[in-house]
Scaffold this active site. Structure first.
Site, short mmCIF file in Angstrom:
data_model
loop_
_atom_site.label_atom_id
_atom_site.label_comp_id
_atom_site.label_asym_id
_atom_site.label_seq_id
_atom_site.Cartn_x
_atom_site.Cartn_y
_atom_site.Cartn_z
NE ARG A 67 62.55 70.07 39.37
CZ ARG A 67 63.86 69.77 39.38
NH1 ARG A 67 64.73 70.55 38.77
NH2 ARG A 67 64.30 68.70 40.00
CE1 TYR A 121 39.42 74.24 26.58
CE2 TYR A 121 41.40 73.04 27.20
CZ TYR A 121 40.77 74.22 26.85
OH TYR A 121 41.51 75.37 26.80
CG ASP A 194 38.33 69.48 32.58
OD1 ASP A 194 37.99 70.32 33.43
OD2 ASP A 194 38.91 69.78 31.53
CE LYS A 219 39.83 78.40 31.11
NZ LYS A 219 39.53 77.07 30.61
C1 LIG Z 1 40.30 76.22 29.78
C2 LIG Z 1 40.03 74.80 30.07
C3 LIG Z 1 41.07 73.90 30.28
C4 LIG Z 1 42.52 74.28 30.10
O1 LIG Z 1 42.98 75.24 30.99
P1 LIG Z 1 44.23 76.18 30.59
O2 LIG Z 1 44.63 76.76 31.89
O3 LIG Z 1 43.70 77.17 29.61
O4 LIG Z 1 45.30 75.32 30.01
C5 LIG Z 1 40.75 72.61 30.58
N1 LIG Z 1 39.48 72.20 30.66
C6 LIG Z 1 38.44 73.03 30.46
C7 LIG Z 1 37.06 72.50 30.57
C8 LIG Z 1 38.68 74.36 30.15
O5 LIG Z 1 37.65 75.18 29.91
#
Ligand SMILES: *Cc1c(COP(=O)(O)O)cnc(C)c1O
Length: 403
Positions: A67, A121, A194, A219
């Site tokens: 973990r 988001y 973010d 992403k």
């Molecule tokens: C997709 C996304 C997230 C979340 O990511 P996941 O891996 O899908 O949980 C957070 N912030 C932004 C700006 C995103 O586009």
């Protein structure tokens, strides 16, 4: 590999996270290029004394139990830390949302207030509403473009954390991150960003005043639409708390996923450059189309915060939106449904293009979203832009016929 600290970001992308103890074998010459997949739950010890020593160790990157990770995940985390100058460390999570929620839990306690950007988001907003609120943590949403108003909110002594997302999800407003961070720090308020859209390559967040930088690695870090992952990179003041909270929640990533994300990271530079060039070409083309009222792209001069983007960011990526001039839901669907080269789906950051109907008004509370018509978000992948433009041209013809 001994590398000087003044390496450029692209050099770091190629070299980071490749410690000899993760890529070679003790006492043997030679090393493989990348850390392999180390799968493990149980770690075996020579004797009780060694087991006790491992349990008492405060060293983070050390075999202890699955973990807490193995060199595959540490290599990725280390590489992400190297991409952010001023970072003390990085923790990995099974999704971007897990990274966001764990970072918020690390800095907030009942009775605190969180300032959340109104263009965040949507699942970030959901976490505030359905998790923080029942725990007695209030969220105040703020206008991404109104620094003076934010300064007023910061007068409230209950405010503990300021969360930014720049550019904003769906609508791409760029925030004055250095100014907002300076205001927050004057009040002892921690700042979280973010940074999924720009990545540390185009916006090294910590050197712009951010304490805690969050990525949905799903992403652009992964880049191939085949792994879910999140990361949190923090300064020395905050990394201990981030790590402790991740351990308390049992957050970890599979070594196979970490390995795929590391593989994606190596080509981030060339991929983002192509995403940038292709998206800009298509954004400029869309801007000239009579059925398009507005293109929401930080590199276009009429995007809110464009001057801040020019000042602070070293590039733009493949995700942006456009607003149709009139038309309804059905006309927008006619545009999207017949696209040959754009997939219809959530997420983004992979090599493939995507088109998504978006309705920003539904995710706003401190500001309002008024537009000339429905909006479409595009992710521009690595296909030939001539094919993508021809596809969108045919889509706009379908939109005209259906409106
Ligand atoms: C997709 C996304 C997230 C979340 O990511 P996941 O891996 O899908 O949980 C957070 N912030 C932004 C700006 C995103 O586009």
């Amino acid at each position: 590999m001994s590398a000087p600290d003044d390496r450029k970001p692209l050099t770091k992308l190629a070299q980071a996270g490749r410690k000899p103890e993760w890529t070679g074998m003790p006492g043997q010459p030679g090393a493989i290029v990348s850390a392999p997949v180390w799968r493990a739950s149980t770690i075996l010890y020579d004797d009780v004394a060694h087991l006790r020593k491992a349990a008492g160790s405060s060293t983070h990157e050390r075999l202890f139990y699955g973990r807490k990770g193995t060199p595959t995940a540490w290599s990725l985390a280390d590489a992400l830390t190297e991409m952010e100058s001023g970072a003390a460390g990085t923790m990995l999570y099974p999704s971007g949302v897990a990274a966001i929620s764990c970072a918020l839990m690390a800095v907030l306690k009942p009775g605190d207030t969180l300032l959340m950007v109104d263009s965040a988001y949507d699942p970030t907003r959901n976490f505030c509403e359905h998790m923080l609120k029942p725990y007695g943590i209030e969220t105040i949403y703020y206008d991404p473009c109104d620094t003076a108003r934010l300064a007023l909110h910061l007068e409230d002594p209950a405010v503990r954390a300021l969360f930014l997302e720049s550019p904003g999800s769906l609508t791409f407003e760029v925030q004055d991150i250095p100014a907002l961070c300076a205001l927050a720090h004057e009040k002892g308020v921690v700042t979280l960003l973010d940074n999924t859209w720009a990545t540390p390559l185009y916006f090294p967040a910590l050197s712009h005043g951010i304490d805690i930088s969050i990525l949905a690695c799903t992403k652009y870090i992964v880049g191939h639409s085949d792994v879910m992952m999140g990361s949190v990179t923090a300064t020395a003041d905050w990394f201990g708390k981030i790590r402790q909270t991740a351990y308390l929640f049992g957050q970890m990533v599979s070594p196979d996923d970490a390995w795929l994300a590391s593989r994606g990271l190596r080509t981030l530079g060339v991929r983002l450059k192509q995403h940038q060039d292709s998206a800009l070409a298509i954004a400029h083309w869309l801007k000239q189309q009579p059925d398009v009222a507005r293109v929401l792209h930080p590199a276009l001069p009429d995007c809110p915060g464009h001057d801040l983007w020019r000042r602070d960011f070293s590039g733009s990526t493949g995700l942006f939106s456009f607003v149709l001039d009139g038309g309804d839901e059905a006309a927008r669907a006619a545009l999207i449904d017949g696209l040959a080269h754009f997939g219809i789906g959530y997420s983004w950051g992979g090599f493939e293009s995507l088109a998504l109907p978006v309705d920003p008004a539904r995710y706003r509370s401190a500001t309002t979203w008024a537009a000339e018509g429905p909006a479409v978000r595009l992710h521009i992948g690595l296909e030939d832009t001539a094919d993508l433009i021809a596809d969108l041209d045919a889509g706009l013809a379908r939109f005209r016929a259906a409106r």
